[in-house]
Design an enzyme around this catalytic site. Structure first.
Site, PDB file in Angstrom:
ATOM      1  N   ARG A 105     -38.125   6.999 -61.481  1.00  0.00           N
ATOM      2  CA  ARG A 105     -38.922   8.019 -62.189  1.00  0.00           C
ATOM      3  C   ARG A 105     -38.455   8.110 -63.631  1.00  0.00           C
ATOM      4  O   ARG A 105     -37.394   7.593 -63.988  1.00  0.00           O
ATOM      5  CB  ARG A 105     -38.720   9.405 -61.548  1.00  0.00           C
ATOM      6  CG  ARG A 105     -39.240   9.537 -60.159  1.00  0.00           C
ATOM      7  CD  ARG A 105     -39.054  10.938 -59.598  1.00  0.00           C
ATOM      8  NE  ARG A 105     -37.671  11.261 -59.298  1.00  0.00           N
ATOM      9  CZ  ARG A 105     -36.983  12.260 -59.867  1.00  0.00           C
ATOM     10  NH1 ARG A 105     -37.550  13.023 -60.767  1.00  0.00           N
ATOM     11  NH2 ARG A 105     -35.728  12.486 -59.517  1.00  0.00           N
ATOM     12  N   TYR A 149     -22.968  19.148 -68.055  1.00  0.00           N
ATOM     13  CA  TYR A 149     -23.808  18.041 -68.508  1.00  0.00           C
ATOM     14  C   TYR A 149     -23.258  17.445 -69.820  1.00  0.00           C
ATOM     15  O   TYR A 149     -23.127  16.226 -69.964  1.00  0.00           O
ATOM     16  CB  TYR A 149     -25.231  18.558 -68.701  1.00  0.00           C
ATOM     17  CG  TYR A 149     -26.259  17.511 -69.031  1.00  0.00           C
ATOM     18  CD1 TYR A 149     -26.681  16.592 -68.073  1.00  0.00           C
ATOM     19  CD2 TYR A 149     -26.833  17.433 -70.301  1.00  0.00           C
ATOM     20  CE1 TYR A 149     -27.650  15.636 -68.369  1.00  0.00           C
ATOM     21  CE2 TYR A 149     -27.796  16.484 -70.606  1.00  0.00           C
ATOM     22  CZ  TYR A 149     -28.203  15.589 -69.638  1.00  0.00           C
ATOM     23  OH  TYR A 149     -29.162  14.645 -69.940  1.00  0.00           O
ATOM     24  N   ALA A 179     -20.238  17.616 -70.956  1.00  0.00           N
ATOM     25  CA  ALA A 179     -18.959  16.938 -70.698  1.00  0.00           C
ATOM     26  C   ALA A 179     -19.214  15.545 -70.125  1.00  0.00           C
ATOM     27  O   ALA A 179     -18.554  14.570 -70.513  1.00  0.00           O
ATOM     28  CB  ALA A 179     -18.116  17.764 -69.719  1.00  0.00           C
TER      29      ALA A 179
HETATM   30  P1  NAP Z   1     -35.420  12.265 -63.844  1.00  0.00           P
HETATM   31  O1  NAP Z   1     -36.843  12.157 -64.209  1.00  0.00           O
HETATM   32  O2  NAP Z   1     -34.925  13.460 -63.121  1.00  0.00           O
HETATM   33  O3  NAP Z   1     -35.027  10.933 -63.015  1.00  0.00           O
HETATM   34  C1  NAP Z   1     -33.712  10.772 -62.559  1.00  0.00           C
HETATM   35  C2  NAP Z   1     -33.555   9.422 -61.898  1.00  0.00           C
HETATM   36  O4  NAP Z   1     -32.179   9.275 -61.492  1.00  0.00           O
HETATM   37  C3  NAP Z   1     -34.384   9.260 -60.644  1.00  0.00           C
HETATM   38  O5  NAP Z   1     -34.762   7.902 -60.534  1.00  0.00           O
HETATM   39  C4  NAP Z   1     -33.401   9.625 -59.522  1.00  0.00           C
HETATM   40  O6  NAP Z   1     -33.697   9.050 -58.261  1.00  0.00           O
HETATM   41  C5  NAP Z   1     -32.119   9.026 -60.097  1.00  0.00           C
HETATM   42  N1  NAP Z   1     -30.913   9.622 -59.539  1.00  0.00           N
HETATM   43  C6  NAP Z   1     -30.439  10.886 -59.715  1.00  0.00           C
HETATM   44  N2  NAP Z   1     -29.295  11.064 -59.032  1.00  0.00           N
HETATM   45  C7  NAP Z   1     -29.046   9.880 -58.400  1.00  0.00           C
HETATM   46  C8  NAP Z   1     -28.020   9.429 -57.513  1.00  0.00           C
HETATM   47  N3  NAP Z   1     -27.007  10.237 -57.133  1.00  0.00           N
HETATM   48  N4  NAP Z   1     -28.086   8.170 -57.049  1.00  0.00           N
HETATM   49  C9  NAP Z   1     -29.117   7.343 -57.408  1.00  0.00           C
HETATM   50  N5  NAP Z   1     -30.101   7.699 -58.257  1.00  0.00           N
HETATM   51  C10 NAP Z   1     -30.073   8.961 -58.726  1.00  0.00           C
HETATM   52  O7  NAP Z   1     -34.488  12.165 -65.145  1.00  0.00           O
HETATM   53  P2  NAP Z   1     -34.787  11.568 -66.604  1.00  0.00           P
HETATM   54  O8  NAP Z   1     -35.230  12.681 -67.463  1.00  0.00           O
HETATM   55  O9  NAP Z   1     -35.590  10.337 -66.500  1.00  0.00           O
HETATM   56  O10 NAP Z   1     -33.291  11.220 -67.057  1.00  0.00           O
HETATM   57  C11 NAP Z   1     -32.772   9.895 -67.019  1.00  0.00           C
HETATM   58  C12 NAP Z   1     -31.482   9.858 -67.814  1.00  0.00           C
HETATM   59  O11 NAP Z   1     -31.735  10.240 -69.164  1.00  0.00           O
HETATM   60  C13 NAP Z   1     -30.425  10.824 -67.287  1.00  0.00           C
HETATM   61  O12 NAP Z   1     -29.143  10.237 -67.414  1.00  0.00           O
HETATM   62  C14 NAP Z   1     -30.538  12.006 -68.239  1.00  0.00           C
HETATM   63  O13 NAP Z   1     -29.335  12.719 -68.321  1.00  0.00           O
HETATM   64  C15 NAP Z   1     -30.868  11.294 -69.538  1.00  0.00           C
HETATM   65  N6  NAP Z   1     -31.524  12.143 -70.535  1.00  0.00           N
HETATM   66  C16 NAP Z   1     -32.729  12.720 -70.266  1.00  0.00           C
HETATM   67  C17 NAP Z   1     -33.321  13.507 -71.254  1.00  0.00           C
HETATM   68  C18 NAP Z   1     -34.660  14.159 -71.069  1.00  0.00           C
HETATM   69  O14 NAP Z   1     -35.072  14.919 -71.978  1.00  0.00           O
HETATM   70  N7  NAP Z   1     -35.370  13.915 -69.985  1.00  0.00           N
HETATM   71  C19 NAP Z   1     -32.671  13.711 -72.483  1.00  0.00           C
HETATM   72  C20 NAP Z   1     -31.441  13.117 -72.689  1.00  0.00           C
HETATM   73  C21 NAP Z   1     -30.880  12.330 -71.716  1.00  0.00           C
HETATM   74  P3  NAP Z   1     -34.744   9.779 -57.225  1.00  0.00           P
HETATM   75  O15 NAP Z   1     -36.107   9.548 -57.818  1.00  0.00           O
HETATM   76  O16 NAP Z   1     -34.601   9.068 -55.941  1.00  0.00           O
HETATM   77  O17 NAP Z   1     -34.380  11.215 -57.193  1.00  0.00           O
END
Ligand code: NAP
Length: 250
Positions: free
Chosen positions: A15, A155, A157
């Protein structure tokens, strides 16, 4: 097709940002394996979409916070494709709370998933990359580690830890042909930000110089660049991709 002939492993690919990264790396010619935790429906749909587009892709269900899972996942990918050229540590979660109210589970889940996983996957992939004398490691951080956001001490940290680790690994591995960089996204439209977008999207957009939220493709393009041969002299860098959110101007 900047990544033709390359193989990639992306954590959290089912996702959001990870899905965008899987698409972009595959579109650039890489074979891509991705890890997801629980959303099998989204993972299967992504595999189906990419296969329709004639791309080679594998979905693996695993918990990235578990060291043994990382070894198993990396072992499976090596067995299938014999090498891993690109590792993208993207999987991440939030468990926001003010520190006075934060319980140990909220702290530990975020540290183990966001930071522990980067250690486990780097640890599992680094020796094969050293033997290949080629590798690209890209860690997804966040500009949240550059601000002081109330409620995000766990987060921030975890992401600050990722950035420090990125620099140390880059120093260790440069002579082996491996680059290590981080991408620090700003405010990206994914499930992770749904609640805060519902509460305050207008206010947030006003703080972004480009006057829009980011999308997964914005991060995927930056990641694909760092994964390419064109970025062979870029290492230890944190590439902020935030539309100007952190410029702090009026
Ligand atoms: P998201 O839409 O919530 O997707 C998270 C993804 O990580 C999903 O594929 C989920 O798998 C997987 N995941 C979570 N915990 C896991 C685990 N224990 N083992 C295996 N897979 C796991 O998040 P996102 O917004 O795309 O974020 C992706 C990255 O970008 C993260 O590191 C986040 O901190 C970083 N980030 C995001 C933003 C933002 O604004 N969105 C900003 C800065 C940084 P499932 O689908 O199976 O749950």
């Amino acid at each position: 097709m900047k990544l033709a002939g390359k193989t990639a492993l992306v954590t959290g690919g089912s996702r959001g940002i990870g899905r965008g990264i899987v698409w972009q790396l595959a579109r650039e010619g890489a074979k891509v394996a991705f890890v997801y935790r629980s959303d099998t429906e989204s993972a299967n749909q992504l595999v189906k979409d990419l296969e329709l587009d004639q791309r080679e892709v594998i979905a693996i269900q695993a918990d990235v916070s578990d060291p043994e899972s990382a070894e198993t996942v990396v072992g499976n990918v090596l067995e299938t494709w014999e090498r891993i050229d690109i590792l993208v540590n993207n999987a991440g979660i939030i468990r926001d709370n003010l520190l006075a109210m934060m319980d140990l589970d909220q702290w530990q889940a975020v540290i183990d998933t966001n930071l522990g996983s980067v250690f486990h996957f780097c640890n599992a992939v680094v020796r094969p990359m050293m033997s290949q004398r080629h590798g690209r490691i890209i860690n997804i951080s966040s500009v949240a580690s550059h601000f002081g956001n109330p409620g995000q001490s766990n987060y921030a940290a975890s992401k600050g830890g990722i950035e420090g680790m990125t620099r140390c690994l880059a120093a260790e591995l440069g002579k082996r042909g491996i680059t290590v960089n981080a991408v620090a996204p700003g405010f990206i439209e994914t499930d992770m930000t749904e609640d805060i977008r519902n509460m305050a999207e207008g206010e947030i957009v006003k703080k972004i110089s480009c006057r829009r939220l980011g999308n997964a493709e914005d991060i995927a393009h930056a990641t694909a660049y760092l994964a390419s041969d064109e970025a062979s002299y870029v290492t230890g860098h944190v590439l902020v991709v935030d539309g100007g959110l952190t410029l702090g101007g009026l």
